[in-house]
Write a protein that holds these residues in place. Structure first.
Motif, PDB file in Angstrom:
ATOM      1  N   ALA A 138       3.453  -2.964  -0.424  1.00 31.21           N
ATOM      2  CA  ALA A 138       3.086  -4.084   0.457  1.00 31.21           C
ATOM      3  C   ALA A 138       3.687  -3.902   1.843  1.00 31.21           C
ATOM      4  O   ALA A 138       3.078  -4.268   2.849  1.00 31.21           O
ATOM      5  N   ASP A 145       1.733  -0.912   3.636  1.00 35.08           N
ATOM      6  CA  ASP A 145       0.381  -1.285   4.043  1.00 35.08           C
ATOM      7  C   ASP A 145       0.352  -2.217   5.250  1.00 35.08           C
ATOM      8  O   ASP A 145      -0.521  -2.120   6.089  1.00 35.08           O
ATOM      9  N   ASN A 146       1.279  -3.138   5.277  1.00 35.64           N
ATOM     10  CA  ASN A 146       1.095  -4.236   6.225  1.00 35.64           C
ATOM     11  C   ASN A 146       2.246  -4.458   7.191  1.00 35.64           C
ATOM     12  O   ASN A 146       2.054  -4.526   8.378  1.00 35.64           O
TER      13      ASN A 146
HETATM   14  C1  LIG Z   1      -2.098  -6.435   3.203  1.00 35.31           C
HETATM   15  O1  LIG Z   1      -2.698  -7.494   3.926  1.00 35.31           O
HETATM   16  C2  LIG Z   1      -3.999  -7.821   3.552  1.00 35.31           C
HETATM   17  C3  LIG Z   1      -4.528  -8.931   4.434  1.00 35.31           C
HETATM   18  O2  LIG Z   1      -3.691  -9.174   5.480  1.00 35.31           O
HETATM   19  C4  LIG Z   1      -4.036  -8.232   2.086  1.00 35.31           C
HETATM   20  O3  LIG Z   1      -5.357  -8.492   1.680  1.00 35.31           O
HETATM   21  C5  LIG Z   1      -3.438  -7.133   1.218  1.00 35.31           C
HETATM   22  O4  LIG Z   1      -3.369  -7.559  -0.120  1.00 35.31           O
HETATM   23  C6  LIG Z   1      -2.072  -6.749   1.717  1.00 35.31           C
HETATM   24  N1  LIG Z   1      -1.576  -5.611   0.953  1.00 35.31           N
HETATM   25  C7  LIG Z   1      -0.495  -5.671   0.211  1.00 35.31           C
HETATM   26  C8  LIG Z   1      -0.167  -4.452  -0.565  1.00 35.31           C
HETATM   27  O5  LIG Z   1       0.216  -6.666   0.150  1.00 35.31           O
END
Ligand SMILES: *[C@@H]1O[C@H](CO)[C@@H](O)[C@H](O)[C@H]1NC(C)=O
Ligand SMILES: *[C@@H]1O[C@H](CO)[C@@H](O)[C@H](O)[C@H]1NC(C)=O
Length: 472
Positions: free
Chosen positions: A461, A464-465
């Motif tokens: 998480a 990715d973000n």
């Molecule tokens: C990253 O962010 C997106 C939307 O902002 C979300 O849909 C996704 O689940 C997130 N990824 C993780 C691994 O948390």
């Protein structure tokens, strides 16, 4: 064609008067500022030798620094009351002419411009409102508009027994003439005023002053007249006390019990059980604890750093303030490590900081707001994961927050009740190379050095973000 145009006009009108509900406000975080102390019209240093008088902050000044606030991830601001006040009442809680904008702060146009610009940046504006009292004019009621007659007020008496609701509701606080909301004309004027202010300036929420000083039945009508989210000030550390107001009338209240507990736990280093007791009690007594307004200090309290001077402990208190149930509120100047003591010393002009966006606290607060948003923390239940005298851990969804108030030692715990799976790699969002693998027998080892904050989530998480939003 004609229908198309009127529809377009209708949509335009509708979009300028969107009324934001309690549910919508839960996703926001609020920056509280004092209009007189935030920024001057042209950015010049106002004269502020005497913190008991006007220092020169204005609505235009706020408008010019919205990006500074947004840069920390805030999407709402709370500003001082707007009516013209008498004398040196720079704070705004002493209204003289309710329908005239305080000329020290600007005019109707500059206030409208502030709200419009905030909206264009995706930020909401919460107005501070007073319905209990007017300016200190003693018995010279004709100086006030529209409440210009003795019959609009309760008989003069001064509150001396603060635990007596009758006195608190009917008598004066600091000799401020006490409006009589049972007088039908006064009542309807107060309702009409809030309706007028909200629609004229397009506010998104109201913060209501001195709520216990008025009968609770009044607030229901007041909130309805405002038509937007309302949060009240009931300045009391007892959850059962604020529950009276949070559970009826207004939408919510400020979380004064949290303020006292954060001060006790992180400033005075009382047991971390204080946090557990608070969360449990609020879940039990408050209908919607997720709508409370969380704060660590404000304009009526000594600042957090005036008590302990430890930015590490401040960060721990802030993590709880932003990530436990409630809508986070930050008092301006915290991001510049202001450390003023009780009123008026906690009301420093912000411009002395030169709006420095590279301070450690400015960046830290930005991270708390970013992760709150990314993980939609407000949607996730608060689950206690560990509690003892020096250590508290809780989760919100896939985010686990570990806190300690021991800034003189190292605290290690093996947590088995957590939201992750055995074998998962979790990392500290505040220091992403600080990772741990959950053992095959499901243990998460957490080591906190000198009261540092750790916020764990799955490494995937973060990669990715968050790496983008947080700019390590
Ligand atoms: C990253 O962010 C997106 C939307 O902002 C979300 O849909 C996704 O689940 C997130 N990824 C993780 C691994 O948390
Ligand atoms: C801003 O804050 C940083 C970090 O505390 C400091 O190094 C820098 O000198 C400050 N800048 C100004 C203009 O004060």
């Amino acid at each position: 064609m004609k229908t198309g145009i009127s529809l377009a006009i209708f949509m335009l009108l509708a979009s300028t008067s969107i009324q934001h509900s309690k549910e919508e406000w839960k996703s926001r975080s609020i920056y509280q500022l004092l209009t007189d102390r935030f920024q001057t019209d042209d950015g010049s240093a106002g004269s502020c030798d005497n913190l008991r008088k006007y220092c020169g902050g204005t609505w235009k000044g706020i408008e010019s620094k919205l990006d500074y606030i947004k840069g920390m991830g805030f999407d709402a601001i709370w500003i001082s009351p707007i009516p013209e006040n008498n004398g040196d009442n720079y704070h705004g809680y002493a209204a003289l002419n309710w329908y005239k904008s305080n000329p020290h702060f600007g005019d109707d146009h500059s206030l409208q411009s502030l709200v419009n610009t905030a909206h264009s940046k995706g930020m909401w504006v919460m107005l501070d409102v007073v319905a209990n009292h007017v300016a200190q004019i003693d018995m010279a009621f004709d100086q006030v508009y529209p409440f210009n007659d003795a019959s609009h007020y309760h008989d003069k008496c001064e509150i001396s027994h603060w635990d007596n609701p009758q006195e608190v509701e009917y008598c004066r606080m600091a000799n401020l003439p006490d409006l009589n909301q049972d007088n039908p004309w006064v009542r309807s004027q107060l309702l009409q005023w809030v309706k007028w202010a909200v629609s004229k300036f397009n506010f998104d929420g109201i913060r209501v002053d001195t709520v216990p000083h008025v009968k609770n039945q009044f607030w229901k009508e007041y909130a309805q007249a405002a038509g937007i989210f309302s949060i009240g000030e009931a300045s009391n550390g007892q959850v059962s006390f604020i529950a009276q107001y949070a559970n009826s009338g207004l939408d919510s209240t400020l979380n004064y019990p949290l303020y006292y507990v954060l001060r006790d736990v992180f400033n005075f280093k009382y047991s971390m059980y204080g946090l557990k007791t608070l969360v449990d009690t609020e879940q039990k007594l408050i209908n919607d604890p997720y709508a409370l307004g969380n704060f660590i200090d404000n304009h009526d309290t000594a600042r957090f750093l005036s008590v302990s001077h430890s930015q590490t402990l401040l960060k721990a208190a802030l993590a709880f303030n932003f990530l436990s149930p409630g809508i986070p509120i930050l008092y301006y100047g915290t991001e510049q490590a202001f450390s003023g003591e009780n009123d008026p010393f906690c009301r420093e002009p912000l411009w002395i900081s030169k709006f420095n966006t590279t301070t450690d606290l400015y960046k830290y607060i930005g991270k708390l707001n970013a992760l709150r948003k990314q993980f939609q923390i407000w949607m996730k239940p608060h689950v206690e994961r560990w509690i003892d005298d020096k250590f508290y851990a809780f989760s919100r969804g896939d985010v686990l927050v570990a806190l300690s108030n021991d800034d003189t030692g190292i605290q290690t715990r093996l947590i088995t009740y957590h939201p992750f799976k055995a074998g998962a790699k979790v990392c500290n969002i505040l220091w992403p190379t600080d990772c741990v693998v959950i053992t095959s027998d499901n243990k998460l080892q957490v080591t906190l050095n000198y009261a540092e904050v750790k916020i764990f989530t799955l490494q995937s998480a973060i990669v990715d973000n968050l790496s983008l939003t947080l700019e390590y």
